[in-house]
Scaffold this active site. Sequence first.
Site, PDB file in Angstrom:
ATOM      1  N   TYR A   1      33.496  26.518  38.668  1.00 47.87           N
ATOM      2  CA  TYR A   1      33.087  28.090  37.761  1.00 47.87           C
ATOM      3  C   TYR A   1      32.265  27.787  36.682  1.00 47.87           C
ATOM      4  CZ  TYR A   1      33.926  32.352  35.514  1.00 47.87           C
ATOM      5  OH  TYR A   1      33.678  33.523  34.755  1.00 47.87           O
TER       6      TYR A   1
ATOM      7  N   LYS B   1      28.466  28.938  35.980  1.00 52.98           N
ATOM      8  CA  LYS B   1      28.203  29.794  34.571  1.00 52.98           C
ATOM      9  C   LYS B   1      27.138  29.195  33.608  1.00 52.98           C
ATOM     10  CE  LYS B   1      30.223  33.595  35.733  1.00 52.98           C
ATOM     11  NZ  LYS B   1      29.615  34.879  35.918  1.00 52.98           N
TER      12      LYS B   1
END
Length: 149
Positions: free
Chosen positions: A54, A58
């Site tokens: 994640y 991002k």
Amino acid sequence: TEEDWDQVMGVNAKGTFLGTKHAIPAMRQAGGGSIVNISSTAGLVASPSGSASYTASKGAVRLFTKSTAIQYAREGIRCNSVHPGPIDTDMIRETLTDPARLEERMQRLPMGRVGTAEEIAYGVLYLASDEASFVTGSELVIDGGTTAQ
């Protein structure tokens, strides 16, 4: 797992790429436009409770946004990213079902609460508007002070 990595990167990084790829031709025809990508504070700083995939995805959104901004600025196309902190959504509710974990997370938030989707939407609205006509390649952090620590 490798499959989990690919899924997270596919949704966050490749999804952002594909959205941009398909928006640029229409923006060129219109004489310009504004792209606002949603990253995360995880794209700025790592978290002990966050996943590496994640965070990496991002971070990819963050730098892809900057690359897009400089590549298309002379065509009147702006591109910025928003970096929300913990926001009251289904995603965070799933991860904070344990009251002790929720309390620990709230202790790390200077404002002492999670944000709302509306608070993020107002930031996106600004970046998409003509009021932000000289803003491109920027990162709008909306996180209740989390990354200020």
